[in-house]
Design an enzyme around this catalytic site. Structure first.
Site, PDB file in Angstrom:
ATOM      1  CE  LYS A   1      -4.222   2.389   2.342  1.00 10.35           C
ATOM      2  NZ  LYS A   1      -5.215   1.477   4.124  1.00 10.35           N
TER       3      LYS A   1
ATOM      4  CG  HIS B   1      -0.224   2.120  10.230  1.00 12.77           C
ATOM      5  ND1 HIS B   1      -1.562   1.910  11.179  1.00 12.77           N
ATOM      6  CD2 HIS B   1      -0.937   1.747   9.127  1.00 12.77           C
ATOM      7  CE1 HIS B   1      -2.358   1.426  11.078  1.00 12.77           C
ATOM      8  NE2 HIS B   1      -2.217   1.320   9.369  1.00 12.77           N
TER       9      HIS B   1
ATOM     10  CE1 TYR C   1      -6.497  -1.710  12.327  1.00 11.62           C
ATOM     11  CE2 TYR C   1      -5.061   0.077  12.172  1.00 11.62           C
ATOM     12  CZ  TYR C   1      -6.024  -1.319  11.737  1.00 11.62           C
ATOM     13  OH  TYR C   1      -5.774  -1.608  10.390  1.00 11.62           O
TER      14      TYR C   1
END
Length: 325
Positions: A174, A288, A298
């Site tokens: 990602k 992340h 989260y």
């Protein structure tokens, strides 16, 4: 809109094209498609978004506004209209989206036990114990798995997986920071050894139908797993876990249809947070870009009570005795 769908998404991932096509055909074209572009006003767009806010989440509103915005920008570039009224309109607050959930330790243990009879046992173990995204687990190759490590190296190299690929059209993760190499817990090592043996039996059973792709997690004929099939199998495992005696209390109830595979990842974050693992370390493990992303995405899974200062001060000043009654 149809022109943008046909020509404005060239080179995009097929899943992106499909998603945008569904959004346009469901929410944009039926409401605004018959309007002449030069007659479209900011009020029209405001009214449209306000009506959609009653049935869609804020994130979905952002997506459909983006579709309209990009289509009008394309029209402007081709002298079909002089200005883009969509950019004058803000996005209203939509309905609350589906909140993400996480399995507490007791439920997670039950799910791992229930998964032992599943063809995707190793998939669920590795996902839950490493926090990998489902898009990272499905294309994982044996080339990126080391179940032995190198105990003679300095420093020692433990058994690990290299999370360097995803199912995206580019094959990359990602974001760049999502590329990470993760040491494997013992339970995951054992599950992957079982998976290697199971896959060998599948290869023999499939015979000429087997398609060798070097993947760790495959269908019965060696092809990459489909996200929907993984989700369906995960819910079967949850249903088995829900019938286990230790998961019969109301506070530990599991409703399988309310869960998706990505919640193995939120569960990973939650369990680590409950054990006092620092947010910075959790952020590195899940790939992340920053701790801010981890905290925003989260927030409900991260333990809100920051205890570092209190623990340090107790060590410095000591803990006072309880007051006399």
């Amino acid at each position: 809109m149809t022109d943008w769908l046909a020509y404005g998404l060239a080179g995009r991932d097929p899943s992106t094209v499909t998603t945008n096509t569904i959004l346009c055909n469901t929410h944009v074209i039926p409401a605004l498609g018959s309007r002449k572009l030069r007659d479209l006003s900011a009020d029209d767009v405001d009214h449209w978004l306000a009506a959609k806010a009653k049935v869609l989440s804020t994130r979905s509103l952002e997506a459909i506004r983006s579709c309209l915005n990009r289509a009008v920008k394309r029209a402007m570039a081709r002298d079909k209209v002089k200005r883009n009224v969509v950019e004058l309109c803000s996005i209203p607050a939509g309905r609350l989206g589906r909140p993400s959930k996480s399995l507490p330790l007791k439920q997670a243990e039950a799910v791992l036990t229930a998964a032992e009879d599943s063809a995707l046992y190793a998939y669920f173990v590795v996902s839950l114990l490493t926090g990998g995204r489902t898009e990272e687990m499905r294309p994982l190759r044996w080339d990126y798995v080391d179940l032995e490590g190198d105990p003679e190296a300095v420093p020692e190299i433990p058994p690990h997986i290299a999370v360097w690929r995803s199912v995206r059209s580019t094959g990359d993760t990602k974001i760049r920071k999502s590329r990470r190499t993760l040491a494997l817990p013992g339970r995951a090592i054992d599950a992957l050894k079982i998976q290697r043996e199971r896959q060998g039996r599948q290869r023999v059973a499939a015979g000429d139908q087997w398609q060798e792709n070097g993947l760790v997690f495959t269908s019965a004929v060696g092809t990459e797993l489909d996200a929907a099939n993984v989700r369906r199998e995960f819910r079967k495992v949850l249903a088995r876990a829900a019938r286990m005696p230790e998961i019969q209390m109301p506070e530990t109830e599991i409703k399988p249809d309310d869960w998706t595979t990505r919640e193995t990842r939120t569960s990973f974050v939650s369990i680590l947070s409950d054990r006092g693992i620092p947010l910075e370390e959790i952020s590195r493990l899940v790939g992340h870009s920053s701790t801010a992303v981890t905290e925003v995405v989260y927030r409900k899974q991260i333990r809100p009570v920051i205890q570092t200062g209190a623990v340090a001060m107790d060590g410095i000043f000591g803990t006072p005795p309880p007051p006399e009654r």
